[in-house]
Design a protein around this motif. Sequence first.
Motif, PDB file in Angstrom:
ATOM      1  N   UNK A   1       0.791  -1.240   0.000  1.00 17.39           N
ATOM      2  CA  UNK A   1       0.000   0.000   0.000  1.00 17.39           C
ATOM      3  C   UNK A   1       0.823   1.291   0.000  1.00 17.39           C
ATOM      4  N   UNK A   2       2.120   1.241  -0.320  1.00 14.62           N
ATOM      5  CA  UNK A   2       2.878   2.497  -0.265  1.00 14.62           C
ATOM      6  C   UNK A   2       3.135   3.132  -1.626  1.00 14.62           C
ATOM      7  N   UNK A   3       2.833   2.442  -2.717  1.00 14.06           N
ATOM      8  CA  UNK A   3       3.208   2.938  -4.042  1.00 14.06           C
ATOM      9  C   UNK A   3       2.435   4.197  -4.441  1.00 14.06           C
ATOM     10  N   UNK A   4       1.149   4.246  -4.151  1.00 13.07           N
ATOM     11  CA  UNK A   4       0.334   5.385  -4.590  1.00 13.07           C
ATOM     12  C   UNK A   4       0.755   6.667  -3.891  1.00 13.07           C
ATOM     13  N   UNK A   5       0.978   6.589  -2.585  1.00 16.22           N
ATOM     14  CA  UNK A   5       1.397   7.774  -1.837  1.00 16.22           C
ATOM     15  C   UNK A   5       2.735   8.286  -2.336  1.00 16.22           C
ATOM     16  N   UNK A   6       3.652   7.382  -2.635  1.00 14.59           N
ATOM     17  CA  UNK A   6       4.959   7.809  -3.129  1.00 14.59           C
ATOM     18  C   UNK A   6       4.850   8.425  -4.524  1.00 14.59           C
ATOM     19  N   UNK A   7       3.932   7.904  -5.347  1.00 14.89           N
ATOM     20  CA  UNK A   7       3.734   8.481  -6.671  1.00 14.89           C
ATOM     21  C   UNK A   7       3.156   9.895  -6.568  1.00 14.89           C
ATOM     22  N   UNK A   8       2.147  10.067  -5.734  1.00 17.47           N
ATOM     23  CA  UNK A   8       1.578  11.398  -5.547  1.00 17.47           C
ATOM     24  C   UNK A   8       2.616  12.343  -4.948  1.00 17.47           C
ATOM     25  N   UNK A   9       3.406  11.844  -4.018  1.00 14.76           N
ATOM     26  CA  UNK A   9       4.456  12.657  -3.409  1.00 14.76           C
ATOM     27  C   UNK A   9       5.456  13.126  -4.463  1.00 14.76           C
ATOM     28  N   UNK A  10       5.831  12.244  -5.385  1.00 13.35           N
ATOM     29  CA  UNK A  10       6.747  12.638  -6.461  1.00 13.35           C
ATOM     30  C   UNK A  10       6.177  13.800  -7.265  1.00 13.35           C
ATOM     31  N   UNK A  11       4.898  13.725  -7.582  1.00 11.35           N
ATOM     32  CA  UNK A  11       4.261  14.787  -8.356  1.00 11.35           C
ATOM     33  C   UNK A  11       4.230  16.111  -7.596  1.00 11.35           C
ATOM     34  N   UNK A  12       4.016  16.024  -6.289  1.00 14.29           N
ATOM     35  CA  UNK A  12       3.967  17.236  -5.465  1.00 14.29           C
ATOM     36  C   UNK A  12       5.358  17.855  -5.332  1.00 14.29           C
ATOM     37  N   UNK A  13       6.367  17.022  -5.081  1.00 17.07           N
ATOM     38  CA  UNK A  13       7.719  17.538  -4.860  1.00 17.07           C
ATOM     39  C   UNK A  13       8.301  18.210  -6.094  1.00 17.07           C
ATOM     40  N   UNK A  14       7.920  17.766  -7.282  1.00 18.30           N
ATOM     41  CA  UNK A  14       8.519  18.316  -8.501  1.00 18.30           C
ATOM     42  C   UNK A  14       7.892  19.632  -8.929  1.00 18.30           C
ATOM     43  N   UNK A  15       6.810  20.047  -8.258  1.00 14.44           N
ATOM     44  CA  UNK A  15       6.063  21.204  -8.756  1.00 14.44           C
ATOM     45  C   UNK A  15       6.138  22.444  -7.878  1.00 14.44           C
ATOM     46  N   UNK A  16       6.641  22.312  -6.636  1.00 20.35           N
ATOM     47  CA  UNK A  16       6.623  23.479  -5.751  1.00 20.35           C
ATOM     48  C   UNK A  16       7.512  23.248  -4.548  1.00 20.35           C
ATOM     49  N   UNK A  17       7.790  24.329  -3.835  1.00 15.11           N
ATOM     50  CA  UNK A  17       8.505  24.278  -2.556  1.00 15.11           C
ATOM     51  C   UNK A  17       8.230  25.598  -1.838  1.00 15.11           C
TER      52      UNK A  17
ATOM     53  N   UNK B   1      11.832  -5.807  -6.090  1.00 19.25           N
ATOM     54  CA  UNK B   1      10.863  -5.452  -5.064  1.00 19.25           C
ATOM     55  C   UNK B   1      11.200  -4.141  -4.357  1.00 19.25           C
ATOM     56  N   UNK B   2      12.137  -3.397  -4.919  1.00 17.92           N
ATOM     57  CA  UNK B   2      12.506  -2.094  -4.365  1.00 17.92           C
ATOM     58  C   UNK B   2      11.750  -1.003  -5.106  1.00 17.92           C
ATOM     59  N   UNK B   3      11.018  -0.189  -4.369  1.00 24.32           N
ATOM     60  CA  UNK B   3      10.285   0.932  -4.955  1.00 24.32           C
ATOM     61  C   UNK B   3      11.170   2.166  -4.915  1.00 24.32           C
ATOM     62  N   UNK B   4      11.275   2.853  -6.047  1.00 22.52           N
ATOM     63  CA  UNK B   4      12.144   4.016  -6.121  1.00 22.52           C
ATOM     64  C   UNK B   4      11.363   5.256  -6.511  1.00 22.52           C
ATOM     65  N   UNK B   5      11.696   6.361  -5.865  1.00 21.20           N
ATOM     66  CA  UNK B   5      11.214   7.683  -6.261  1.00 21.20           C
ATOM     67  C   UNK B   5      12.437   8.450  -6.733  1.00 21.20           C
ATOM     68  N   UNK B   6      12.384   8.947  -7.953  1.00 16.03           N
ATOM     69  CA  UNK B   6      13.554   9.565  -8.556  1.00 16.03           C
ATOM     70  C   UNK B   6      13.278  11.003  -8.957  1.00 16.03           C
ATOM     71  N   UNK B   7      14.130  11.893  -8.476  1.00 16.12           N
ATOM     72  CA  UNK B   7      14.116  13.276  -8.948  1.00 16.12           C
ATOM     73  C   UNK B   7      15.237  13.405  -9.968  1.00 16.12           C
ATOM     74  N   UNK B   8      14.893  13.888 -11.164  1.00 15.73           N
ATOM     75  CA  UNK B   8      15.869  14.047 -12.233  1.00 15.73           C
ATOM     76  C   UNK B   8      16.014  15.525 -12.580  1.00 15.73           C
ATOM     77  N   UNK B   9      17.230  15.902 -12.930  1.00 15.26           N
ATOM     78  CA  UNK B   9      17.475  17.287 -13.345  1.00 15.26           C
ATOM     79  C   UNK B   9      18.521  17.297 -14.451  1.00 15.26           C
TER      80      UNK B   9
ATOM     81  N   UNK C   1      10.379   8.933   3.396  1.00 21.68           N
ATOM     82  CA  UNK C   1      11.265   9.108   2.251  1.00 21.68           C
ATOM     83  C   UNK C   1      12.513   9.886   2.642  1.00 21.68           C
ATOM     84  N   UNK C   2      12.320  10.997   3.293  1.00 19.15           N
ATOM     85  CA  UNK C   2      13.425  11.906   3.631  1.00 19.15           C
ATOM     86  C   UNK C   2      14.395  11.293   4.638  1.00 19.15           C
ATOM     87  N   UNK C   3      13.859  10.583   5.638  1.00 19.97           N
ATOM     88  CA  UNK C   3      14.670  10.158   6.771  1.00 19.97           C
ATOM     89  C   UNK C   3      15.012   8.670   6.790  1.00 19.97           C
TER      90      UNK C   3
END
Length: 418
Positions: free
Chosen positions: A35-51, A81-89, A191-193
Motif C-alpha cells: 500500500x505504499x506505491x500510490x502515496x509515493x507516486x503522488x508525493x513525487x508529483x507534489x515535490x517536482x512542482x513546488x517548494x 521489489x525495491x520501490x524508487x522515487x527519482x528526482x531528475x534534473x 522518504x526523507x529520513x
Amino acid sequence: MDYQLAKGVKLHIIPSSQFRLTNIVINFSAMQTTNNATARHLLANVLETSCQKYPTQTLLARRLDALFGAVVSANVARVGQIHTLRMRAQVVNDRQAQTALLMPLINLLRELVFRPLMNEKGFDAATVAVQKKSLAGSLAAINDDKQFVAYQRLAQLFYDQTSPMYYPSYGTSSDLDSLNGGSLVSAYRSLRDEDQVDIFVLGEVNTKKVRQAFAKWPFRDRQPLAAIADYHQSFHHRLRQQLDSDDIEQAKLDLAYHLPVYYRDPGYYPGLVMNGLLGGTPYSKLFLNVREKESLAYYADSQLRAFSGHVVIETGISANNYQRVRSLIEQQIRQLQAGQFTSEQLEEVKQSLITSYRVGLDNPLNIIEHRLVNELSGHPELFNVPEAVGLVTKQEVVAVAKQLKLQAVYYLGGDVDE
C-alpha cells in the motif's frame, strides 16, 4: 567516484565530457509494500512542482528558465521489489554556458527535497488537490491502454496476491482516493529520513565542488537496503488462466513463464541471449515465425524479468487465432529447448544485444540507470557486458530454455473457442 554523505546516503559522481548537459538523479529507495506505491507516486508529483521558496509551478518554471532552461522532474519505478522515487534534473554544463548553472540547480533541488510546500497541517491542500486530480487522470489513461492492462493483469496472475509485486509501482485509483495533504506527511518523512538515497551526477563537473555542495544537505543516517532487489516467486504447479471479454479490434494474449534466472547470476547472460532468440530482438522466433511468416500477430515479443525470475510474452492477435497463436508460441519454446536454432542465428542475436547495449551508453540516463541497478542489487561496476554476451554458448542457451515453465496465461478480447 563514490562518497558517503551519511549512513545509507551515497553520492556517485561520473565525470564525463561526452555530453553537453549535466544530469542529476536523486534516487530514494524503499521496499515496496502492498500500500505504499500510490502515496509515493503522488508525493513525487507534489515535490517536482513546488517548494517553500517557489510555491507555484509558474514561479518554479521561471527559476528553471533562468538556469538556461534547466529541467526538473520526478517519477516512480521499481527495481525488483525495491520501490524508487527519482528526482531528475538536467542543465547545460557550465563550460558550455560560460556561467555557473550547476551549483544553483543543486541548491534548487535541495529546496525541493528539504523545504517542500508544507504547513502545520501537512502539504499545501491546493497543490495536493491539483496533483491528485492529475494523477487520477494518468491512472485512468493507463486503463485505456489495453496492451498495458493485459500486461498488468498477467502480472497479477503470476504473483501471489499477498506479494507486494502484485501491486503496480505507480499505485492504484482506490488508494489515491484516501490521500490528502495530511496523509502525505508520513510518506514524505519516511522518504526523507528512512529511504536509502543514491545521488548520481554525470557530466563535465568539478568533483570537489559537487561533493562539497551535496555534503551540506541535511541528510540523517538511515539503514541501507540489504541488496535484496530480487524477488523469488514460488513455482505454482497449477496453470493460472484468465480470459476476459472486451470489444477491442486487437485482442491481447500474454503468457508468463517461470525462469529462476536473476540479474548478474551465472545464468543471466545466457538468459538474455535465450530471450533474444525467443522474442527480444528482430531476429527472434516470435517475430520471424509468429508475426512475419505466419502473419498471426500484430506484435509478438518477450521480456526477461531478471529481478523476479520470469519471462513475459506479449502478443496482439485476432480473436479467431487464439488457439493457433498459443500453439505456435509453445512450439517456439520447444524448439529453443531442443536447440533448434543455427550458429548464425545465435550470433545475430548476440550482436543485436551488444549493439543495443552500446547504443544505450550514448544516453546519460541509461548510464545512470545501469549504475543505480548495480548499486541496488549489490553488484560491482567493472564488468564487460559485450564480452559476457559474446561468450554465451548454444549449450548455455538450451540449458536456460529448458527451465522455462508456463505459469500464467491472460487473454483480453473477443470470445474464443477453448
